[in-house]
Design a protein around this motif. Sequence first.
Motif, PDB file in Angstrom:
ATOM      1  N   LEU A   1      -1.960  -0.685  -7.445  1.00 34.00           N
ATOM      2  CA  LEU A   1      -2.796   0.491  -7.018  1.00 34.00           C
ATOM      3  C   LEU A   1      -2.419   2.000  -7.371  1.00 34.00           C
ATOM      4  O   LEU A   1      -3.439   2.518  -7.644  1.00 34.00           O
ATOM      5  N   VAL A   2      -1.068   1.973  -7.172  1.00 37.80           N
ATOM      6  CA  VAL A   2      -0.734   3.479  -7.949  1.00 37.80           C
ATOM      7  C   VAL A   2      -1.086   3.476  -9.385  1.00 37.80           C
ATOM      8  O   VAL A   2      -1.623   4.774  -9.603  1.00 37.80           O
ATOM      9  N   GLN A   3      -1.211   2.478 -10.180  1.00 36.81           N
ATOM     10  CA  GLN A   3      -1.400   2.652 -11.566  1.00 36.81           C
ATOM     11  C   GLN A   3      -2.990   2.708 -11.655  1.00 36.81           C
ATOM     12  O   GLN A   3      -3.618   3.643 -12.543  1.00 36.81           O
ATOM     13  N   PHE A   4      -3.523   2.011 -10.856  1.00 38.65           N
ATOM     14  CA  PHE A   4      -5.384   2.035 -10.937  1.00 38.65           C
ATOM     15  C   PHE A   4      -5.686   3.757 -10.425  1.00 38.65           C
ATOM     16  O   PHE A   4      -6.390   4.348 -11.003  1.00 38.65           O
ATOM     17  N   VAL A   5      -5.053   4.045  -9.356  1.00 42.15           N
ATOM     18  CA  VAL A   5      -5.487   5.538  -8.852  1.00 42.15           C
ATOM     19  C   VAL A   5      -5.128   6.474  -9.883  1.00 42.15           C
ATOM     20  O   VAL A   5      -5.898   7.422 -10.274  1.00 42.15           O
ATOM     21  N   ALA A   6      -3.904   6.547 -10.514  1.00 46.98           N
ATOM     22  CA  ALA A   6      -3.661   7.375 -11.838  1.00 46.98           C
ATOM     23  C   ALA A   6      -4.355   7.141 -12.883  1.00 46.98           C
ATOM     24  O   ALA A   6      -4.463   8.498 -13.474  1.00 46.98           O
ATOM     25  N   GLU A   7      -4.972   5.983 -13.146  1.00 42.62           N
ATOM     26  CA  GLU A   7      -5.790   5.982 -14.450  1.00 42.62           C
ATOM     27  C   GLU A   7      -7.240   6.572 -14.128  1.00 42.62           C
ATOM     28  O   GLU A   7      -8.033   6.353 -15.354  1.00 42.62           O
TER      29      GLU A   7
ATOM     30  N   THR B   1      -9.921   5.104  -0.092  1.00 38.00           N
ATOM     31  CA  THR B   1     -11.313   4.668  -0.685  1.00 38.00           C
ATOM     32  C   THR B   1     -11.119   3.482  -1.379  1.00 38.00           C
ATOM     33  O   THR B   1     -12.102   2.572  -1.665  1.00 38.00           O
ATOM     34  N   VAL B   2     -10.026   3.222  -2.324  1.00 40.41           N
ATOM     35  CA  VAL B   2      -9.821   1.952  -3.126  1.00 40.41           C
ATOM     36  C   VAL B   2      -9.751   0.734  -2.188  1.00 40.41           C
ATOM     37  O   VAL B   2     -10.337  -0.368  -2.468  1.00 40.41           O
TER      38      VAL B   2
ATOM     39  N   ASP C   1       5.259  -5.080  -3.326  1.00 36.08           N
ATOM     40  CA  ASP C   1       5.526  -4.088  -4.316  1.00 36.08           C
ATOM     41  C   ASP C   1       4.564  -4.543  -5.435  1.00 36.08           C
ATOM     42  O   ASP C   1       4.199  -3.243  -6.008  1.00 36.08           O
ATOM     43  N   ASP C   2       4.079  -5.577  -5.931  1.00 38.24           N
ATOM     44  CA  ASP C   2       3.272  -5.600  -7.038  1.00 38.24           C
ATOM     45  C   ASP C   2       1.822  -5.105  -6.919  1.00 38.24           C
ATOM     46  O   ASP C   2       1.431  -4.510  -7.718  1.00 38.24           O
TER      47      ASP C   2
END
Length: 78
Positions: free
Chosen positions: A16-22, A31-32, A10-11
């Motif tokens: 990853l979700v936060q990184f992609v969103a920003e 890609t990430v 989960d962490d």
Amino acid sequence: MRRATITLPDDIDQALVQFVAEQPEPVQLSTVVQSAVREFLGERGYLPSSAALRIRPSQQGSGHDDVSVLHDRYLSGA
């Protein structure tokens, strides 16, 4: 190319979700992840390193102060 299904804790998923969103431009999760794996393996010597080019200034210059402007002339030997 290999396709793989992976399970992320989960962490890592949240990060990853936060990184992609920003990101200022849309980026795909695959890609990430590919970039992260490439960097990880490169640091350990399994892939060519993608280390940044480190250009250092010369101890002594050429004596010319217009090379940045007239670089084509200098490189052509004219």
